[in-house]
Write an enzyme that holds these catalytic residues in place. Structure first.
Site, PDB file in Angstrom:
ATOM      1  N   GLN A   1     -63.983 -57.141  48.097  1.00 17.79           N
ATOM      2  CA  GLN A   1     -62.683 -57.788  48.289  1.00 17.79           C
ATOM      3  C   GLN A   1     -62.163 -57.450  49.683  1.00 17.79           C
ATOM      4  O   GLN A   1     -61.134 -57.943  50.095  1.00 17.79           O
ATOM      5  CB  GLN A   1     -61.685 -57.273  47.257  1.00 17.79           C
TER       6      GLN A   1
ATOM      7  N   HIS B   1     -62.796 -62.278  49.901  1.00 17.18           N
ATOM      8  CA  HIS B   1     -61.488 -62.556  50.503  1.00 17.18           C
ATOM      9  C   HIS B   1     -61.561 -62.752  52.010  1.00 17.18           C
ATOM     10  O   HIS B   1     -60.550 -62.638  52.695  1.00 17.18           O
ATOM     11  CB  HIS B   1     -60.501 -61.431  50.146  1.00 17.18           C
TER      12      HIS B   1
ATOM     13  N   CYS C   1     -54.647 -73.349  68.880  1.00 18.23           N
ATOM     14  CA  CYS C   1     -55.962 -73.688  69.419  1.00 18.23           C
ATOM     15  C   CYS C   1     -55.793 -74.209  70.853  1.00 18.23           C
ATOM     16  O   CYS C   1     -54.774 -74.832  71.197  1.00 18.23           O
ATOM     17  CB  CYS C   1     -56.600 -74.743  68.516  1.00 18.23           C
TER      18      CYS C   1
ATOM     19  N   CYS D   1     -56.590 -79.602  71.586  1.00 19.91           N
ATOM     20  CA  CYS D   1     -56.370 -79.589  70.133  1.00 19.91           C
ATOM     21  C   CYS D   1     -54.970 -79.099  69.754  1.00 19.91           C
ATOM     22  O   CYS D   1     -54.181 -79.822  69.156  1.00 19.91           O
ATOM     23  CB  CYS D   1     -57.448 -78.729  69.460  1.00 19.91           C
TER      24      CYS D   1
HETATM   25  P1  NAD Z   1     -55.842 -52.071  45.711  1.00 19.24           P
HETATM   26  O1  NAD Z   1     -55.014 -51.594  46.863  1.00 19.24           O
HETATM   27  O2  NAD Z   1     -55.194 -52.908  44.676  1.00 19.24           O
HETATM   28  O3  NAD Z   1     -56.448 -50.795  44.955  1.00 19.24           O
HETATM   29  C1  NAD Z   1     -57.154 -49.794  45.616  1.00 19.24           C
HETATM   30  C2  NAD Z   1     -57.664 -48.811  44.567  1.00 19.24           C
HETATM   31  O4  NAD Z   1     -58.461 -47.865  45.221  1.00 19.24           O
HETATM   32  C3  NAD Z   1     -56.536 -48.071  43.849  1.00 19.24           C
HETATM   33  O5  NAD Z   1     -56.760 -48.129  42.453  1.00 19.24           O
HETATM   34  C4  NAD Z   1     -56.664 -46.626  44.370  1.00 19.24           C
HETATM   35  O6  NAD Z   1     -56.383 -45.667  43.370  1.00 19.24           O
HETATM   36  C5  NAD Z   1     -58.114 -46.571  44.755  1.00 19.24           C
HETATM   37  N1  NAD Z   1     -58.404 -45.674  45.858  1.00 19.24           N
HETATM   38  C6  NAD Z   1     -57.682 -45.429  46.980  1.00 19.24           C
HETATM   39  N2  NAD Z   1     -58.323 -44.566  47.782  1.00 19.24           N
HETATM   40  C7  NAD Z   1     -59.485 -44.236  47.135  1.00 19.24           C
HETATM   41  C8  NAD Z   1     -60.567 -43.384  47.452  1.00 19.24           C
HETATM   42  N3  NAD Z   1     -60.607 -42.647  48.570  1.00 19.24           N
HETATM   43  N4  NAD Z   1     -61.598 -43.308  46.569  1.00 19.24           N
HETATM   44  C9  NAD Z   1     -61.590 -44.015  45.397  1.00 19.24           C
HETATM   45  N5  NAD Z   1     -60.568 -44.822  45.051  1.00 19.24           N
HETATM   46  C10 NAD Z   1     -59.538 -44.944  45.922  1.00 19.24           C
HETATM   47  O7  NAD Z   1     -57.130 -52.746  46.317  1.00 19.24           O
HETATM   48  P2  NAD Z   1     -58.063 -53.905  45.750  1.00 19.24           P
HETATM   49  O8  NAD Z   1     -58.369 -53.669  44.317  1.00 19.24           O
HETATM   50  O9  NAD Z   1     -59.148 -54.048  46.739  1.00 19.24           O
HETATM   51  O10 NAD Z   1     -57.171 -55.225  45.828  1.00 19.24           O
HETATM   52  C11 NAD Z   1     -56.281 -55.439  46.884  1.00 19.24           C
HETATM   53  C12 NAD Z   1     -56.520 -56.594  47.828  1.00 19.24           C
HETATM   54  O11 NAD Z   1     -56.215 -56.051  49.087  1.00 19.24           O
HETATM   55  C13 NAD Z   1     -57.904 -57.098  47.933  1.00 19.24           C
HETATM   56  O12 NAD Z   1     -57.798 -58.458  47.816  1.00 19.24           O
HETATM   57  C14 NAD Z   1     -58.347 -56.787  49.372  1.00 19.24           C
HETATM   58  O13 NAD Z   1     -58.813 -57.981  49.974  1.00 19.24           O
HETATM   59  C15 NAD Z   1     -57.105 -56.432  50.106  1.00 19.24           C
HETATM   60  N6  NAD Z   1     -57.155 -55.281  51.025  1.00 19.24           N
HETATM   61  C16 NAD Z   1     -58.260 -55.034  51.767  1.00 19.24           C
HETATM   62  C17 NAD Z   1     -58.282 -53.945  52.600  1.00 19.24           C
HETATM   63  C18 NAD Z   1     -59.535 -53.694  53.415  1.00 19.24           C
HETATM   64  O14 NAD Z   1     -60.237 -54.657  53.767  1.00 19.24           O
HETATM   65  N7  NAD Z   1     -59.844 -52.445  53.728  1.00 19.24           N
HETATM   66  C19 NAD Z   1     -57.199 -53.092  52.701  1.00 19.24           C
HETATM   67  C20 NAD Z   1     -56.063 -53.382  51.939  1.00 19.24           C
HETATM   68  C21 NAD Z   1     -56.058 -54.483  51.092  1.00 19.24           C
END
Ligand code: NAD
Length: 257
Positions: free
Chosen positions: A103, A123, A156, A160
């Protein structure tokens, strides 16, 4: 805990098609905050303002989006893959990974050495952008440079002048069809499905572990906090992704040696 690590390593070694599914929690140890832990982005910004509709239909929506992007992108750009990303890439080198379904939009699995074709990005990817009118592609670095020079809504190039959108999926935007279909196919085909660092509350991504379970795979969840799918897990390993994935993969390596 050691017993669970051992069990997961054993499952991975026996599996024909292990799939790893990651969320923001796999990248927090790289310095990228997740969305739902305290202090995350949505404690400071209102998510309802960052919808796809707001972005394409309103200049004010785009201005706010880029204001947030200007703050968030440098964090992503300077982040380095951590122990969890490297451990997952090592599974590939050991021939023990069908694919990663992620994600995340931060490109860190690829930067840890996983070939791009092994990463299914549900995503999108924050390091790229494109024009919604002519399809011209931009790197996010180019767009960031514009923002830094004082442009508040990047457009752009001439003739465009279309709306430039990052290659990430905004709230309310359709999921990328091919990636979603492929992720579901791989989830249904795998024999072990390992969730790492996801709250499993964002849909349809959170359906993937359920598809895997429904099709007969073992479900492993490695996460700091509880998830709504915990009851379906064959092994639940609470804790930090970096240290735990490193241990699991170390045991896989020793078993395969
Ligand atoms: P979320 O923020 O909903 O959940 C993150 C989960 O990871 C939490 O349950 C938390 O307890 C756990 N967590 C945090 N640090 C951890 C660690 N060190 N080890 C193990 N677990 C840990 O994230 P999600 O479920 O990915 O959904 C959120 C949306 O946010 C997604 O759609 C994603 O695209 C986006 N997102 C992406 C990024 C990224 O690309 N790094 C950052 C923030 C949000």
């Amino acid at each position: 805990m050691l017993e669970k690590v051992e069990r997961i390593a054993d499952m991975i070694c026996r599996a024909g098609r292990p799939v790893v599914f990651t969320g923001a929690g796999v990248s927090t140890e790289s310095g990228i905050p997740d969305f739902r832990s305290p202090g995350g982005v949505w404690d400071r910004f209102d998510p309802s303002e960052f919808t796809f509709r707001n972005f394409v239909e309103s200049a004010e929506g785009r201005r706010k989006y880029w204001e947030l992007g200007r703050e968030v992108y440098p964090v992503i750009r300077k982040a380095e893959p951590n122990a969890a990303h490297f451990a997952i890439a090592e599974l590939h080198r050991l021939g023990r990974l069908d694919c990663v379904i992620t994600q995340n939009i931060d490109n860190l699995h690829q930067r840890a050495g996983l070939p791009a074709e092994k990463v299914i990005e549900l995503h999108g990817n924050a390091t790229r952008a494109r024009c919604l009118r002519c399809g011209r592609r931009y790197t996010r670095d180019e767009i960031h440079e514009c923002l830094e020079q004082g442009v508040d809504i990047p457009l752009c190039g001439p003739p465009c002048g279309g709306i430039i959108k990052p290659n990430t999926i905004l709230f309310g935007e359709a999921m990328p069809e091919e990636e979603t279909r492929e992720a579901e196919r791989r989830a249904r085909q795998c024999d072990v499905f390992i969730v790492v660092g996801s709250s499993l509350v964002v849909y349809p991504a959170a359906l993937m572990p359920l598809y895997a379970k429904e099709a007969g795979a073992a479900l492993v969840i490695v996460n700091l906090s509880d998830t709504p799918h915990d009851a379906y897990a064959d092994v639940l390993l609470p804790g930090r992704a970096g240290a735990l994935m490193e241990r699991i993969v170390e045991r896989v390596r020793q078993r395969l040696a």
